[in-house]
Scaffold this active site. Structure first.
Site, PDB file in Angstrom:
ATOM      1  N   GLU A  33       0.832  -1.188   0.561  1.00 60.71           N
ATOM      2  CA  GLU A  33       0.214  -0.173   0.238  1.00 60.71           C
ATOM      3  C   GLU A  33       1.146   0.969  -0.174  1.00 60.71           C
ATOM      4  O   GLU A  33       1.546   1.256   0.469  1.00 60.71           O
ATOM      5  CB  GLU A  33      -0.977  -0.026   0.885  1.00 60.71           C
ATOM      6  CG  GLU A  33      -1.815   1.148   1.668  1.00 60.71           C
ATOM      7  CD  GLU A  33      -2.864   1.270  -0.322  1.00 60.71           C
ATOM      8  OE1 GLU A  33      -2.140   2.441  -0.917  1.00 60.71           O
ATOM      9  OE2 GLU A  33      -3.722   0.936  -0.726  1.00 60.71           O
ATOM     10  N   SER A  35       0.655   4.691   0.872  1.00 55.50           N
ATOM     11  CA  SER A  35       0.154   5.003   2.240  1.00 55.50           C
ATOM     12  C   SER A  35      -0.078   4.757   3.223  1.00 55.50           C
ATOM     13  O   SER A  35      -1.582   3.985   3.105  1.00 55.50           O
ATOM     14  CB  SER A  35      -0.828   6.407   1.473  1.00 55.50           C
ATOM     15  OG  SER A  35      -0.817   7.073   2.896  1.00 55.50           O
ATOM     16  N   MET A  38      -3.566   4.984   3.803  1.00 59.76           N
ATOM     17  CA  MET A  38      -4.765   3.943   3.108  1.00 59.76           C
ATOM     18  C   MET A  38      -4.847   2.419   4.004  1.00 59.76           C
ATOM     19  O   MET A  38      -5.808   1.825   2.759  1.00 59.76           O
ATOM     20  CB  MET A  38      -4.641   4.040   1.566  1.00 59.76           C
ATOM     21  CG  MET A  38      -4.638   5.287   1.224  1.00 59.76           C
ATOM     22  SD  MET A  38      -5.969   5.930   1.367  1.00 59.76           S
ATOM     23  CE  MET A  38      -6.753   4.681  -0.263  1.00 59.76           C
ATOM     24  N   TYR A  39      -4.557   2.145   4.420  1.00 61.05           N
ATOM     25  CA  TYR A  39      -4.451   0.449   5.430  1.00 61.05           C
ATOM     26  C   TYR A  39      -5.940   0.440   5.317  1.00 61.05           C
ATOM     27  O   TYR A  39      -6.374   1.603   5.796  1.00 61.05           O
ATOM     28  CB  TYR A  39      -4.235   0.369   6.792  1.00 61.05           C
ATOM     29  CG  TYR A  39      -2.484   0.614   6.740  1.00 61.05           C
ATOM     30  CD1 TYR A  39      -1.157   0.704   4.843  1.00 61.05           C
ATOM     31  CD2 TYR A  39      -1.279   0.938   7.490  1.00 61.05           C
ATOM     32  CE1 TYR A  39      -0.292   0.437   5.489  1.00 61.05           C
ATOM     33  CE2 TYR A  39      -0.119   0.651   7.735  1.00 61.05           C
ATOM     34  CZ  TYR A  39       0.289   0.814   6.628  1.00 61.05           C
ATOM     35  OH  TYR A  39       1.966   1.138   6.919  1.00 61.05           O
ATOM     36  N   GLY A  40      -6.539  -0.726   4.369  1.00 65.35           N
ATOM     37  CA  GLY A  40      -8.091  -0.929   4.587  1.00 65.35           C
ATOM     38  C   GLY A  40      -8.769  -0.570   3.803  1.00 65.35           C
ATOM     39  O   GLY A  40     -10.008  -0.887   3.507  1.00 65.35           O
ATOM     40  N   GLY A  41      -7.882   0.341   2.426  1.00 67.08           N
ATOM     41  CA  GLY A  41      -8.686   0.727   0.909  1.00 67.08           C
ATOM     42  C   GLY A  41      -9.807   1.992   1.176  1.00 67.08           C
ATOM     43  O   GLY A  41      -9.417   2.519   2.656  1.00 67.08           O
ATOM     44  N   THR A  42      -9.459   2.558   0.153  1.00 68.46           N
ATOM     45  CA  THR A  42     -11.021   3.512   0.062  1.00 68.46           C
ATOM     46  C   THR A  42     -11.816   3.820   1.258  1.00 68.46           C
ATOM     47  O   THR A  42     -12.213   5.019   1.007  1.00 68.46           O
ATOM     48  CB  THR A  42     -11.038   3.376  -1.843  1.00 68.46           C
ATOM     49  OG1 THR A  42      -9.591   3.626  -2.665  1.00 68.46           O
ATOM     50  CG2 THR A  42     -12.123   4.722  -2.403  1.00 68.46           C
ATOM     51  N   HIS A 441     -43.812  -6.059  12.742  1.00 69.90           N
ATOM     52  CA  HIS A 441     -43.698  -5.078  13.408  1.00 69.90           C
ATOM     53  C   HIS A 441     -44.019  -4.242  13.762  1.00 69.90           C
ATOM     54  O   HIS A 441     -43.598  -4.700  14.740  1.00 69.90           O
ATOM     55  CB  HIS A 441     -45.992  -4.821  12.424  1.00 69.90           C
ATOM     56  CG  HIS A 441     -46.861  -3.647  12.858  1.00 69.90           C
ATOM     57  ND1 HIS A 441     -47.164  -2.988  11.800  1.00 69.90           N
ATOM     58  CD2 HIS A 441     -47.037  -3.559  13.348  1.00 69.90           C
ATOM     59  CE1 HIS A 441     -47.319  -1.776  11.442  1.00 69.90           C
ATOM     60  NE2 HIS A 441     -47.467  -2.236  13.454  1.00 69.90           N
TER      61      HIS A 441
END
Length: 456
Positions: A33, A35, A38-42, A441
């Protein structure tokens, strides 16, 4: 030179999920990765999670009311809380990958050939890595249109930058009438900003069912959002307390003074710096990595997943891509992009807009004889309990088989309802089963009793 069985480029949903699965099989796996932010992604860092946190906070702020200054203070607290939530999730994702035996490498990867990459580290150093197999999961990046002064403006932001803005803009201009632009229009209107949306086409959200789109447009306009269709921004000039934006409309030209500009003109597959050509990886005409139905690229030992592969840009598609790739290399290869079933999605407006399958027009053009179910949200008891009666529900049904061909919900909790429709479509369950089912309900799902009873 370090050697790995698997090198995954990109810490997104597909990449991190596949990395854990491969490492669990005892294979030496690296996850790269560029940066540590950005661990874990966008999704968790700059998209789904932070934006939906903003959405919920904005809705609560609108309910609380108050002066613009009070709303601005709540907005600042929301940004601070969002940062903490993301930081926590980021560290949990890192710990989970490392705990699974994955070697996480922070750096920028670029192909040297089809088995070797160069990784450039943040401190300026670098090294070459060898991989038997590669998996590309680098996502997408915002597209900035060539508008005079836009790129240089101090007041222009992508969606990622907008969610870092600490001061609530009194006036916000959004370039782009797509899903991201409309979501942010809804958020910031609820926070208290005066929002104008610029879209180049005449038809509002043209991919959606026309009836439902008209309902969305009417409500967003009622909330104070100004939507200029068949319009374009031609120039941006910075001032001391905002930007002067020139807009060309069907009626002529006007200048808007705003404190912030959100550029929401789409996202493109991110292959920047990757140099896929060095590995012999072919791209599509739109710049995505070309793959087959098993997500294999033109190079047999290289796969691509998620947004960079040019498909639907949803984190759950990236997750399903990891299942497809896992099926190809660890399973029987039966899972492909061709058999993942109907794909639902939601646009988190207030209320949310959700869809799966075909519109009425698409179904008729495809040759189906259709029946249609319609209901106004106000007819749902749960909607009245929630004081959220805006919108409508619509479904398109094959008249011959009773199978649901598509559903379009603009109503409270539509993001939950749409998943039931997806399940029914994939399992070939006719609409009558949903019509006659027993629901607890008061819930929005019980609306299906009356909704599907109204089929004609």
């Amino acid at each position: 030179m370090k050697e790995f069985d698997n090198i995954i480029i990109g810490f997104g949903k597909g990449g991190k999920t596949l990395a854990g699965a491969l490492a669990a099989k005892g294979e030496k796996t690296a996850l790269i990765e560029r940066s540590d932010k950005m661990y874990g992604g966008t999704c968790i860092n700059v998209a789904c999670i932070p934006s939906k946190f903003l959405e919920n906070s904005a809705r609560l702020s609108a309910e609380a009311g108050g002066s613009f200054q009070e709303k601005a203070a709540r907005y600042r607290r929301t940004i601070e809380e969002k940062r903490q939530i993301i930081s926590d999730l980021r560290q949990k994702n890192l710990a989970k990958a490392v705990g699974a035996g994955v070697e996480v490498i922070t750096g920028t990867a670029s192909f040297l050939d089809d088995h070797k990459i160069q990784v450039s580290y943040p401190d300026g150093t670098g090294e070459e890595l060898y991989g038997k197999r590669f998996f590309i999961n680098t996502g997408a990046k915002p597209f900035i249109p060539p508008i005079a002064g836009l790129k240089e403006s101090r007041y222009a932001y992508t969606s990622e930058g907008m969610m870092e803005l600490e001061e609530l803009p009194e006036r916000l201009l959004i370039i782009g009438g797509g899903y991201i632009g409309l979501e942010f229009a809804s958020y910031y209107t609820n926070f208290g900003s005066k929002v104008t949306v610029i879209q180049d086409g005449e038809r509002f959200i043209p991919r959606e069912d026309e009836e439902v789109a008209a309902s969305v447009l009417a409500h967003m306009t009622e909330t104070g959002i100004r939507i200029l269709r068949s319009s374009e921004v031609t120039e941006v000039k910075d001032g001391t307390d905002g930007a002067e934006v020139t807009v060309k409309t069907g009626d002529g030209e006007e200048t808007l003074h705003v404190q912030a500009i959100l550029v929401a003109t789409g996202r493109r597959p991110n292959v920047e710096g990757l140099h896929p050509e060095n590995a012999g990886i072919q791209l599509t005409k739109r710049g995505a990595i070309q793959t087959d139905e098993g997500l294999r690229t033109s190079v047999p030992h290289i796969w691509a997943m998620g947004d960079v592969a040019g498909g639907l840009q949803f984190t759950y598609i990236s997750l399903d891509d990891s299942r497809i790739v896992k099926s190809q290399i660890l399973g029987d290869g039966s899972r492909t992009t061709q058999n993942r079933g109907a794909v639902p999605y939601s646009v988190f407006l207030d209320p949310p807009l959700s869809r799966v399958g075909m519109t009425e027009k698409e179904a008729r053009e495809a040759g189906f004889e259709v029946k249609v179910a319609r209901m106004m949200t106000a007819a749902a008891p749960r909607a009245r309990v929630l004081k959220a009666t805006t919108g409508m529900l619509k479904a398109v049904i094959d008249a011959g088989t009773g199978q649901i061909l598509g559903a379009h919900f603009y109503c409270a909790e539509s993001h939950e309802l749409i998943n039931l429709i997806k399940l029914a479509m994939d399992a070939k369950i006719p609409y009558t089963v949903l019509r006659d089912n027993i629901y607890n309900h008061p819930t929005m799902s019980e609306t299906f009793n009356d909704f599907f009873a109204a089929v004609n």
